[in-house]
Design an enzyme around this catalytic site. Sequence first.
Site, PDB file in Angstrom:
ATOM      1  N   TYR A 144       0.853  -1.183   0.000  1.00 18.23           N
ATOM      2  CA  TYR A 144       0.000   0.000   0.000  1.00 18.23           C
ATOM      3  C   TYR A 144       0.886   1.229   0.000  1.00 18.23           C
ATOM      4  O   TYR A 144       1.828   1.319   0.797  1.00 18.23           O
ATOM      5  CB  TYR A 144      -0.894  -0.009   1.243  1.00 18.23           C
ATOM      6  CG  TYR A 144      -1.827   1.185   1.349  1.00 18.23           C
ATOM      7  CD1 TYR A 144      -2.880   1.355   0.452  1.00 18.23           C
ATOM      8  CD2 TYR A 144      -1.641   2.147   2.340  1.00 18.23           C
ATOM      9  CE1 TYR A 144      -3.733   2.446   0.549  1.00 18.23           C
ATOM     10  CE2 TYR A 144      -2.502   3.239   2.448  1.00 18.23           C
ATOM     11  CZ  TYR A 144      -3.537   3.384   1.551  1.00 18.23           C
ATOM     12  OH  TYR A 144      -4.381   4.458   1.651  1.00 18.23           O
TER      13      TYR A 144
ATOM     14  N   ASP B 123       9.218   2.823   0.054  1.00 16.78           N
ATOM     15  CA  ASP B 123       8.144   3.474   0.800  1.00 16.78           C
ATOM     16  C   ASP B 123       8.307   3.060   2.256  1.00 16.78           C
ATOM     17  O   ASP B 123       7.889   1.986   2.670  1.00 16.78           O
ATOM     18  CB  ASP B 123       6.783   3.041   0.248  1.00 16.78           C
ATOM     19  CG  ASP B 123       5.629   3.684   1.013  1.00 16.78           C
ATOM     20  OD1 ASP B 123       5.891   4.299   2.067  1.00 16.78           O
ATOM     21  OD2 ASP B 123       4.475   3.559   0.557  1.00 16.78           O
TER      22      ASP B 123
ATOM     23  N   LYS C 116       3.955   9.003   8.848  1.00 20.04           N
ATOM     24  CA  LYS C 116       3.630   8.397  10.143  1.00 20.04           C
ATOM     25  C   LYS C 116       4.551   8.876  11.291  1.00 20.04           C
ATOM     26  O   LYS C 116       4.337   9.943  11.802  1.00 20.04           O
ATOM     27  CB  LYS C 116       3.559   6.877  10.004  1.00 20.04           C
ATOM     28  CG  LYS C 116       2.446   6.508   8.998  1.00 20.04           C
ATOM     29  CD  LYS C 116       1.896   5.113   9.062  1.00 20.04           C
ATOM     30  CE  LYS C 116       0.620   5.041   8.230  1.00 20.04           C
ATOM     31  NZ  LYS C 116       0.672   4.171   7.080  1.00 20.04           N
TER      32      LYS C 116
HETATM   33  C1  LIG Z   1       0.045   4.670   5.631  1.00 17.82           C
HETATM   34  C2  LIG Z   1       0.870   4.427   4.445  1.00 17.82           C
HETATM   35  C3  LIG Z   1       0.883   5.300   3.352  1.00 17.82           C
HETATM   36  C4  LIG Z   1      -0.090   6.441   3.241  1.00 17.82           C
HETATM   37  O1  LIG Z   1       0.113   7.400   4.209  1.00 17.82           O
HETATM   38  P1  LIG Z   1      -1.115   8.395   4.558  1.00 17.82           P
HETATM   39  O2  LIG Z   1      -0.502   9.344   5.521  1.00 17.82           O
HETATM   40  O3  LIG Z   1      -2.180   7.534   5.130  1.00 17.82           O
HETATM   41  O4  LIG Z   1      -1.518   9.025   3.287  1.00 17.82           O
HETATM   42  C5  LIG Z   1       1.781   5.084   2.331  1.00 17.82           C
HETATM   43  N1  LIG Z   1       2.618   4.049   2.375  1.00 17.82           N
HETATM   44  C6  LIG Z   1       2.646   3.177   3.389  1.00 17.82           C
HETATM   45  C7  LIG Z   1       3.631   2.057   3.386  1.00 17.82           C
HETATM   46  C8  LIG Z   1       1.754   3.324   4.450  1.00 17.82           C
HETATM   47  O5  LIG Z   1       1.737   2.416   5.429  1.00 17.82           O
END
Ligand SMILES: *Cc1c(COP(=O)(O)O)cnc(C)c1O
Length: 465
Positions: free
Chosen positions: A181, A276, A304
């Site tokens: 994701y 990511d 995060k």
């Molecule tokens: C949570 C998440 C995102 C998206 O971040 P948001 O602040 O919710 O837009 C992107 N990549 C990873 C791996 C994530 O866990």
Amino acid sequence: MRESEPNGENPVDSGISPSQEPVRRGIDAATDVVHRILTTKKSERLFSRAAATIPGGVNSPVRAFGAVGGCPVYVGRGKGSRLWDVDGNEYLDFVCSWGPLILGHAREEVVEAVRRAAEKGTSFGANTEVEVEFAELIASIVPSVEMIRMVNSGTEATMSAVRLARGVTGRPKVVKFDGCYHGHGDGFLIKAGSGVLTLGIPGSPGITEGAAADTLVASFNDIESVRRLLDAHDQEIAAIIVEPVMGNAGVIPPEPGFLQQLRDLADDGRMLLIFDEVITGFRVAPGGAQELYGVTPDLTCLGKIIGGGLPVGAFGGRREIMEHLAPIGPVYQAGTLSGNPLAMSAGLETVRILQRDDVYTKLEELGARLEAGMNENIKRLGLPYTVNRVGSMLSLFFVDGAVRRFSDTAAADTSAFARYFAEMLSRGIYFAPSAFEAGFVSAAHSVEDIDRAVEACFKSLQAVG
Ligand SMILES: *Cc1c(COP(=O)(O)O)cnc(C)c1O
């Protein structure tokens, strides 16, 4: 079994299709369990009010508890490892806002940093000292980051990083991995993890064929699947983007050598490698998975944890790549609230504490204790389930056998998970309301917290049978 085909019912409503009777029965049983033990009157009232003005009653889909049943928790407040809902129920929190709260809720120094910043003004749309300090600090810790640009969410970070990769390489396509994701940017919702996976949505309407065609999907931990795509799309691929530890389909660690093989393939094909690390950054090690596994990407997405609980994202990388960004380069990217002083202050304080205290040793110990306890439970009860963990991120898969690839999660017993979730919740243990999300341990958790969770896990697994 998870639904993989589109179905007539709007999956956002319930998270399951009508054909998934066993799952529905699991959810009904789960709802009963919660109602037997917890009072949820105020949460229920708020949820029904919310449903009138907020789609599905929620501002992010998985919060609706569609895949587990029962009324979603409306949180009143949190402190340390605990949170309290508006009905006064207390929970030990292993969601930790889906990862950001590595220091737990309302850590005093972080709250104080936000308060001090707020008193000086909450936003200027102009430059501040704190954003410079924070950029320097991150660049000094995260191996791949020489320059960094702040944004407001992880979604923005990945979207911007991919635009930059396309701008730098002049190529259109991006390789991603099934079950990873990367936020809700159009091209990323193809075979995505997190809520897309939990709700059984095979993609999403509203995404153009063009966006879909520019997204190529490989299998995590299967380097041949990457090689095949690269061979078939020579000179067309701008970047490979990957969660170096999968964290949105449950936790799936990279197999030895996999990340390095991606690095080599990206180099050979003159495309960029994007990690990511929105979850793993400052989570699995101060410098993220790239530090833990010793593989340096070209670009890194963060979010995060670096917001300290406030909305933040960031992307960074090598100087010659980042200098393609406006205003010095041609690739446009901007944000009214980017580098917001409250978010920068919360993030800076959080990262300083992570550096100052020996947080990662403690997190590893707590994570290992939780994993060992859950494994012991599974063994004592003779269940086939499996636990995956990297540091303080962990997941219990309701799957018979090891989960090494995303495809292994397809066999998850989501009905049993729904009942397990309810059993845990009713014992005051809050894990994510999805069979496919990671659990997080924070530095605010104690050994006693872990032991309580393990004991609740035993009783919950026993009740589910
Ligand atoms: C949570 C998440 C995102 C998206 O971040 P948001 O602040 O919710 O837009 C992107 N990549 C990873 C791996 C994530 O866990």
